[in-house]
Design a protein around this motif. Sequence first.
Motif, mmCIF file in Angstrom:
data_model
loop_
_atom_site.group_PDB
_atom_site.id
_atom_site.type_symbol
_atom_site.label_atom_id
_atom_site.label_comp_id
_atom_site.label_asym_id
_atom_site.label_seq_id
_atom_site.Cartn_x
_atom_site.Cartn_y
_atom_site.Cartn_z
ATOM 1 N N ALA A 37 40.437 31.205 45.096
ATOM 2 C CA ALA A 37 39.006 31.445 44.914
ATOM 3 C C ALA A 37 38.742 32.870 44.439
ATOM 4 C CB ALA A 37 38.259 31.185 46.218
ATOM 5 N N GLY A 38 39.609 33.807 44.763
ATOM 6 C CA GLY A 38 39.476 35.174 44.265
ATOM 7 C C GLY A 38 39.904 35.306 42.817
ATOM 8 N N GLY A 39 40.853 34.500 42.386
ATOM 9 C CA GLY A 39 41.313 34.577 41.000
ATOM 10 C C GLY A 39 40.321 34.005 40.009
ATOM 11 N N ILE A 40 39.515 33.055 40.424
ATOM 12 C CA ILE A 40 38.578 32.401 39.494
ATOM 13 C C ILE A 40 37.494 33.363 39.002
ATOM 14 C CG2 ILE A 40 36.836 30.587 39.331
ATOM 15 C CD1 ILE A 40 38.771 28.863 41.054
ATOM 16 N N PRO A 41 36.768 34.106 39.862
ATOM 17 C CA PRO A 41 35.763 35.020 39.302
ATOM 18 C C PRO A 41 36.365 36.181 38.520
ATOM 19 C CG PRO A 41 35.759 35.138 41.699
ATOM 20 C CD PRO A 41 36.688 34.050 41.316
ATOM 21 N N ILE A 42 37.569 36.606 38.905
ATOM 22 C CA ILE A 42 38.211 37.694 38.168
ATOM 23 C C ILE A 42 38.512 37.252 36.740
ATOM 24 C CG2 ILE A 42 40.329 39.068 38.022
ATOM 25 C CD1 ILE A 42 40.225 39.285 41.079
ATOM 26 N N ALA A 43 38.973 36.025 36.579
ATOM 27 C CA ALA A 43 39.290 35.526 35.239
ATOM 28 C C ALA A 43 38.040 35.069 34.487
ATOM 29 C CB ALA A 43 40.281 34.369 35.343
ATOM 30 N N TYR A 44 36.993 34.655 35.171
ATOM 31 C CA TYR A 44 35.828 34.049 34.519
ATOM 32 C C TYR A 44 34.834 35.076 33.979
ATOM 33 C CZ TYR A 44 31.459 31.497 33.987
ATOM 34 O OH TYR A 44 30.297 30.992 33.500
ATOM 35 N N PHE A 45 34.512 36.092 34.770
ATOM 36 C CA PHE A 45 33.416 36.988 34.415
ATOM 37 C C PHE A 45 33.597 37.730 33.088
ATOM 38 C CE2 PHE A 45 32.067 37.062 39.052
ATOM 39 C CZ PHE A 45 30.998 36.219 38.813
ATOM 40 N N PRO A 46 34.792 38.170 32.703
ATOM 41 C CA PRO A 46 34.895 38.842 31.406
ATOM 42 C C PRO A 46 34.595 37.930 30.219
ATOM 43 C CG PRO A 46 36.744 39.442 32.763
ATOM 44 C CD PRO A 46 36.011 38.353 33.489
ATOM 45 N N TYR A 47 34.666 36.643 30.382
ATOM 46 C CA TYR A 47 34.417 35.702 29.290
ATOM 47 C C TYR A 47 33.076 34.984 29.425
ATOM 48 C CZ TYR A 47 39.284 36.507 28.265
ATOM 49 O OH TYR A 47 40.470 37.104 27.961
ATOM 50 N N ILE A 96 47.535 41.018 47.100
ATOM 51 C CA ILE A 96 46.819 42.248 47.452
ATOM 52 C C ILE A 96 46.933 43.266 46.318
ATOM 53 C CG2 ILE A 96 46.871 44.241 49.007
ATOM 54 C CD1 ILE A 96 47.536 42.266 51.271
ATOM 55 N N LEU A 97 48.119 43.420 45.743
ATOM 56 C CA LEU A 97 48.294 44.369 44.636
ATOM 57 C C LEU A 97 47.476 43.963 43.415
ATOM 58 C CD1 LEU A 97 52.102 45.187 44.884
ATOM 59 C CD2 LEU A 97 50.164 46.637 45.505
ATOM 60 N N LEU A 98 47.468 42.672 43.092
ATOM 61 C CA LEU A 98 46.664 42.207 41.959
ATOM 62 C C LEU A 98 45.165 42.385 42.224
ATOM 63 C CD1 LEU A 98 48.609 39.035 40.851
ATOM 64 C CD2 LEU A 98 48.306 41.148 39.550
ATOM 65 N N ALA A 99 44.748 42.194 43.478
ATOM 66 C CA ALA A 99 43.338 42.413 43.813
ATOM 67 C C ALA A 99 42.979 43.882 43.632
ATOM 68 C CB ALA A 99 43.065 41.963 45.245
ATOM 69 N N LEU A 100 43.858 44.771 44.029
ATOM 70 C CA LEU A 100 43.589 46.202 43.854
ATOM 71 C C LEU A 100 43.587 46.598 42.376
ATOM 72 C CD1 LEU A 100 45.696 47.638 46.808
ATOM 73 C CD2 LEU A 100 43.201 47.561 46.617
ATOM 74 N N ILE A 101 44.471 46.016 41.596
ATOM 75 C CA ILE A 101 44.520 46.313 40.163
ATOM 76 C C ILE A 101 43.283 45.759 39.461
ATOM 77 C CG2 ILE A 101 45.779 45.753 38.041
ATOM 78 C CD1 ILE A 101 48.341 45.950 39.685
ATOM 79 N N SER A 102 42.709 44.698 39.995
ATOM 80 C CA SER A 102 41.542 44.097 39.341
ATOM 81 C C SER A 102 40.294 44.961 39.417
ATOM 82 C CB SER A 102 41.254 42.718 39.950
ATOM 83 O OG SER A 102 40.678 42.854 41.229
ATOM 84 N N ILE A 103 40.260 45.943 40.296
ATOM 85 C CA ILE A 103 39.069 46.800 40.395
ATOM 86 C C ILE A 103 38.840 47.570 39.092
ATOM 87 C CG2 ILE A 103 38.064 48.791 41.592
ATOM 88 C CD1 ILE A 103 39.266 47.700 44.151
ATOM 89 N N PRO A 104 39.821 48.317 38.568
ATOM 90 C CA PRO A 104 39.537 49.015 37.306
ATOM 91 C C PRO A 104 39.667 48.128 36.063
ATOM 92 C CG PRO A 104 41.710 49.626 38.083
ATOM 93 C CD PRO A 104 41.085 48.757 39.142
ATOM 94 N N VAL A 105 40.443 47.042 36.160
ATOM 95 C CA VAL A 105 40.729 46.240 34.972
ATOM 96 C C VAL A 105 39.676 45.157 34.741
ATOM 97 C CG1 VAL A 105 42.394 44.627 33.974
ATOM 98 C CG2 VAL A 105 43.193 46.699 35.077
ATOM 99 N N ALA A 106 39.248 44.465 35.772
ATOM 100 C CA ALA A 106 38.460 43.242 35.609
ATOM 101 C C ALA A 106 37.042 43.369 36.149
ATOM 102 C CB ALA A 106 39.160 42.082 36.293
ATOM 103 N N ASN A 107 36.228 44.222 35.532
ATOM 104 C CA ASN A 107 34.818 44.348 35.910
ATOM 105 C C ASN A 107 34.631 44.513 37.417
ATOM 106 O OD1 ASN A 107 34.043 44.078 33.256
ATOM 107 N ND2 ASN A 107 33.855 41.854 33.430
ATOM 108 N N ILE A 108 35.207 45.541 37.945
ATOM 109 C CA ILE A 108 35.138 45.863 39.381
ATOM 110 C C ILE A 108 35.611 44.678 40.221
ATOM 111 C CG2 ILE A 108 33.772 46.918 41.208
ATOM 112 C CD1 ILE A 108 31.761 47.706 39.019
ATOM 113 N N GLY A 109 36.722 44.116 39.822
ATOM 114 C CA GLY A 109 37.343 43.030 40.580
ATOM 115 C C GLY A 109 36.501 41.781 40.623
ATOM 116 N N GLY A 110 35.938 41.381 39.490
ATOM 117 C CA GLY A 110 35.080 40.196 39.477
ATOM 118 C C GLY A 110 33.827 40.432 40.273
ATOM 119 N N PHE A 111 33.200 41.611 40.050
ATOM 120 C CA PHE A 111 32.000 42.036 40.773
ATOM 121 C C PHE A 111 32.227 41.990 42.277
ATOM 122 C CE2 PHE A 111 30.184 40.489 36.733
ATOM 123 C CZ PHE A 111 29.797 41.728 36.249
ATOM 124 N N VAL A 112 33.334 42.499 42.721
ATOM 125 C CA VAL A 112 33.751 42.661 44.109
ATOM 126 C C VAL A 112 33.997 41.318 44.805
ATOM 127 C CG1 VAL A 112 33.238 43.772 46.327
ATOM 128 C CG2 VAL A 112 32.541 44.875 44.238
#
Length: 189
Positions: A37-47, A96-112
């Motif tokens: 469920a955390g991976g879906i907004p991270i991948a969805y919001f930039p598109y 956990i590492l991918l979630a931390l990397i998503s903050i600067p890479v993926a729109n603040i981690g899929g809007f947090v």
Amino acid sequence: MSPESTGQNEHHIRVYRRRFRAWRGNRPFWAGLFTMAGGIPIAYFPYANMHLGNVTLAMSTTAGAGSLIIGVLLVTLGLTMWFHSIVRVFAGVAAILLALISIPVANIGGFVVGFLLALIGGALSISWAPGEPTADEAALHDAPLSLDKQRPEREYAPEGALHGAAVPQQPAGDHDAASGYDGGTHRAG
């Protein structure tokens, strides 16, 4: 059929629910669910394109490919937690590492939202441990099998007996020195 016998009239949904509960209890289910469920907004919001009245907001950024990779990896790690629970600690640390990397890479981690879900899923995966069997389950798995078919099932074979296979024992003193057969013992001992 009597009104007391409920086993044959049991509804299929109850059976599937019990099977699902047993399946869910043997793996870090909630950890995998939160991670996916955390991976879906991270991948969805930039598109995604948001429409506010007549205005269309496009969220696509230069980090869209990185967001997609992080989101797909989080979904893959969530499935790994479900189907290969032996690597749950690795999958949890990676989530956990991918979630931390998503903050600067993926729109603040899929809007947090994606960040928090992936972080919670990774933490749950690391902290999950297989349950200890109850006394009834342990007794079923540790109970020795009976060698004699005439004895009832509850009566156990003596300790030290071979269970499940009948192996003939050779007498220790019966061997012919001329033939070289020594009854299974070696000459040095």
